[in-house]
Motif scaffolding. Structure first.
Motif, PDB file in Angstrom:
ATOM      1  N   GLU A  23      18.366  37.497  45.595  1.00  0.00           N
ATOM      2  CA  GLU A  23      19.347  37.206  44.561  1.00  0.00           C
ATOM      3  C   GLU A  23      20.522  38.188  44.632  1.00  0.00           C
ATOM      4  O   GLU A  23      21.685  37.788  44.509  1.00  0.00           O
ATOM      5  N   ALA A  24      20.229  39.469  44.835  1.00  0.00           N
ATOM      6  CA  ALA A  24      21.290  40.473  44.953  1.00  0.00           C
ATOM      7  C   ALA A  24      22.190  40.175  46.152  1.00  0.00           C
ATOM      8  O   ALA A  24      23.420  40.277  46.059  1.00  0.00           O
ATOM      9  N   MET A  25      21.577  39.792  47.261  1.00  0.00           N
ATOM     10  CA  MET A  25      22.363  39.444  48.452  1.00  0.00           C
ATOM     11  C   MET A  25      23.224  38.216  48.175  1.00  0.00           C
ATOM     12  O   MET A  25      24.388  38.170  48.595  1.00  0.00           O
ATOM     13  N   SER A  26      22.694  37.248  47.466  1.00  0.00           N
ATOM     14  CA  SER A  26      23.468  36.045  47.141  1.00  0.00           C
ATOM     15  C   SER A  26      24.689  36.394  46.292  1.00  0.00           C
ATOM     16  O   SER A  26      25.782  35.852  46.500  1.00  0.00           O
ATOM     17  N   ILE A  27      24.504  37.290  45.343  1.00  0.00           N
ATOM     18  CA  ILE A  27      25.619  37.722  44.505  1.00  0.00           C
ATOM     19  C   ILE A  27      26.689  38.406  45.351  1.00  0.00           C
ATOM     20  O   ILE A  27      27.882  38.110  45.227  1.00  0.00           O
ATOM     21  N   VAL A  28      26.266  39.303  46.229  1.00  0.00           N
ATOM     22  CA  VAL A  28      27.217  40.017  47.093  1.00  0.00           C
ATOM     23  C   VAL A  28      27.942  39.040  48.014  1.00  0.00           C
ATOM     24  O   VAL A  28      29.164  39.131  48.192  1.00  0.00           O
ATOM     25  N   ILE A  29      27.220  38.096  48.579  1.00  0.00           N
ATOM     26  CA  ILE A  29      27.847  37.109  49.467  1.00  0.00           C
ATOM     27  C   ILE A  29      28.875  36.285  48.699  1.00  0.00           C
ATOM     28  O   ILE A  29      29.968  36.004  49.208  1.00  0.00           O
ATOM     29  N   GLY A  30      28.539  35.907  47.481  1.00  0.00           N
ATOM     30  CA  GLY A  30      29.504  35.189  46.649  1.00  0.00           C
ATOM     31  C   GLY A  30      30.768  36.005  46.423  1.00  0.00           C
ATOM     32  O   GLY A  30      31.886  35.484  46.525  1.00  0.00           O
ATOM     33  N   LYS A  31      30.600  37.279  46.130  1.00  0.00           N
ATOM     34  CA  LYS A  31      31.751  38.164  45.932  1.00  0.00           C
ATOM     35  C   LYS A  31      32.566  38.295  47.218  1.00  0.00           C
ATOM     36  O   LYS A  31      33.803  38.305  47.188  1.00  0.00           O
ATOM     37  N   LEU A  32      31.884  38.396  48.347  1.00  0.00           N
ATOM     38  CA  LEU A  32      32.585  38.508  49.636  1.00  0.00           C
ATOM     39  C   LEU A  32      33.364  37.228  49.948  1.00  0.00           C
ATOM     40  O   LEU A  32      34.476  37.292  50.494  1.00  0.00           O
ATOM     41  N   ASN A  33      32.797  36.089  49.620  1.00  0.00           N
ATOM     42  CA  ASN A  33      33.503  34.819  49.840  1.00  0.00           C
ATOM     43  C   ASN A  33      34.775  34.739  49.007  1.00  0.00           C
ATOM     44  O   ASN A  33      35.820  34.298  49.491  1.00  0.00           O
ATOM     45  N   VAL A  34      34.691  35.162  47.754  1.00  0.00           N
ATOM     46  CA  VAL A  34      35.877  35.180  46.902  1.00  0.00           C
ATOM     47  C   VAL A  34      36.903  36.154  47.465  1.00  0.00           C
ATOM     48  O   VAL A  34      38.108  35.858  47.520  1.00  0.00           O
ATOM     49  N   ALA A  35      36.443  37.305  47.923  1.00  0.00           N
ATOM     50  CA  ALA A  35      37.346  38.301  48.520  1.00  0.00           C
ATOM     51  C   ALA A  35      38.035  37.738  49.753  1.00  0.00           C
ATOM     52  O   ALA A  35      39.227  37.992  49.976  1.00  0.00           O
ATOM     53  N   GLN A  36      37.303  36.983  50.554  1.00  0.00           N
ATOM     54  CA  GLN A  36      37.891  36.358  51.748  1.00  0.00           C
ATOM     55  C   GLN A  36      39.035  35.424  51.334  1.00  0.00           C
ATOM     56  O   GLN A  36      40.084  35.403  51.965  1.00  0.00           O
ATOM     57  N   GLU A  37      38.825  34.670  50.268  1.00  0.00           N
ATOM     58  CA  GLU A  37      39.852  33.732  49.788  1.00  0.00           C
ATOM     59  C   GLU A  37      41.064  34.462  49.214  1.00  0.00           C
ATOM     60  O   GLU A  37      42.206  34.051  49.429  1.00  0.00           O
ATOM     61  N   ARG A  38      40.829  35.531  48.474  1.00  0.00           N
ATOM     62  CA  ARG A  38      41.901  36.227  47.763  1.00  0.00           C
ATOM     63  C   ARG A  38      42.626  37.269  48.603  1.00  0.00           C
ATOM     64  O   ARG A  38      43.731  37.676  48.274  1.00  0.00           O
ATOM     65  N   GLY A  39      41.949  37.746  49.650  1.00  0.00           N
ATOM     66  CA  GLY A  39      42.584  38.725  50.530  1.00  0.00           C
ATOM     67  C   GLY A  39      42.039  40.132  50.350  1.00  0.00           C
ATOM     68  O   GLY A  39      41.549  40.500  49.281  1.00  0.00           O
ATOM     69  N   VAL A  40      42.153  40.892  51.399  1.00  0.00           N
ATOM     70  CA  VAL A  40      41.562  42.222  51.467  1.00  0.00           C
ATOM     71  C   VAL A  40      42.191  43.198  50.464  1.00  0.00           C
ATOM     72  O   VAL A  40      41.568  44.189  50.080  1.00  0.00           O
ATOM     73  N   LYS A  41      43.401  42.920  50.013  1.00  0.00           N
ATOM     74  CA  LYS A  41      44.086  43.816  49.081  1.00  0.00           C
ATOM     75  C   LYS A  41      43.911  43.400  47.618  1.00  0.00           C
ATOM     76  O   LYS A  41      44.497  44.000  46.732  1.00  0.00           O
ATOM     77  N   SER A  42      43.084  42.422  47.372  1.00  0.00           N
ATOM     78  CA  SER A  42      42.884  41.896  46.012  1.00  0.00           C
ATOM     79  C   SER A  42      41.852  42.724  45.235  1.00  0.00           C
ATOM     80  O   SER A  42      41.007  43.396  45.832  1.00  0.00           O
ATOM     81  N   PRO A  43      41.912  42.640  43.917  1.00  0.00           N
ATOM     82  CA  PRO A  43      40.872  43.282  43.095  1.00  0.00           C
ATOM     83  C   PRO A  43      39.477  42.724  43.400  1.00  0.00           C
ATOM     84  O   PRO A  43      38.481  43.444  43.331  1.00  0.00           O
ATOM     85  N   GLU A  44      39.419  41.451  43.760  1.00  0.00           N
ATOM     86  CA  GLU A  44      38.138  40.838  44.111  1.00  0.00           C
ATOM     87  C   GLU A  44      37.541  41.468  45.370  1.00  0.00           C
ATOM     88  O   GLU A  44      36.325  41.616  45.480  1.00  0.00           O
ATOM     89  N   ALA A  45      38.404  41.854  46.302  1.00  0.00           N
ATOM     90  CA  ALA A  45      37.928  42.524  47.510  1.00  0.00           C
ATOM     91  C   ALA A  45      37.361  43.901  47.171  1.00  0.00           C
ATOM     92  O   ALA A  45      36.304  44.287  47.691  1.00  0.00           O
ATOM     93  N   VAL A  46      38.050  44.625  46.306  1.00  0.00           N
ATOM     94  CA  VAL A  46      37.559  45.941  45.882  1.00  0.00           C
ATOM     95  C   VAL A  46      36.176  45.794  45.255  1.00  0.00           C
ATOM     96  O   VAL A  46      35.241  46.542  45.580  1.00  0.00           O
ATOM     97  N   ASP A  47      36.026  44.809  44.382  1.00  0.00           N
ATOM     98  CA  ASP A  47      34.753  44.554  43.716  1.00  0.00           C
ATOM     99  C   ASP A  47      33.662  44.188  44.730  1.00  0.00           C
ATOM    100  O   ASP A  47      32.560  44.745  44.698  1.00  0.00           O
ATOM    101  N   ALA A  48      33.987  43.284  45.624  1.00  0.00           N
ATOM    102  CA  ALA A  48      33.007  42.834  46.625  1.00  0.00           C
ATOM    103  C   ALA A  48      32.565  43.981  47.526  1.00  0.00           C
ATOM    104  O   ALA A  48      31.376  44.132  47.819  1.00  0.00           O
TER     105      ALA A  48
END
Length: 116
Positions: A23-48
């Protein structure tokens, strides 16, 4: 009444731990996918990247523990993967690269292996 053997209890505990790790890995993967969409300089990338580093630090700590019951070779291989993941996290965090696909793929492989 309660006739569970030690082995049955341990199987349940290990199963729960694997489920939690999955479950923890699934959460991290979800965050990484959002970061991929938003870009490496996004707040979502920092979170992921923060949560990826945190999860893999936890894994590495437990893999290095002598009480860990995984075979030594498996532990060593997972430690190598973990070190690679942490290097990738740092590379993404420093904006040395912008593509999250490799780290997503590796985390997905590890997560899927937790299905047993």
């Amino acid at each position: 009444m309660y006739n569970l053997s030690y082995a049955e209890v341990m199987d349940d505990l290990c199963s729960d731990q694997r489920l939690n790790e999955h479950e923890a890995m699934s959460i991290v993967i979800g965050k990484l996918n959002v970061a991929q969409e938003r870009g490496v300089k996004s707040p979502e990338a920092v979170d992921a990247l923060f949560y990826t580093r945190r999860l893999w630090s936890y894994f590495l700590e437990h893999l290095a523990d002598d009480a860990n019951e995984l075979p030594i070779e498996t532990r060593a291989n997972l430690i190598s993967v973990g070190i690679w993941v942490l290097k990738e996290v740092e590379s993404l965090r420093q904006w040395e690269q912008e593509d999250f696909s490799d780290i997503i793929q590796i985390n997905s492989i590890i997560r899927d292996s937790l299905d047993g």
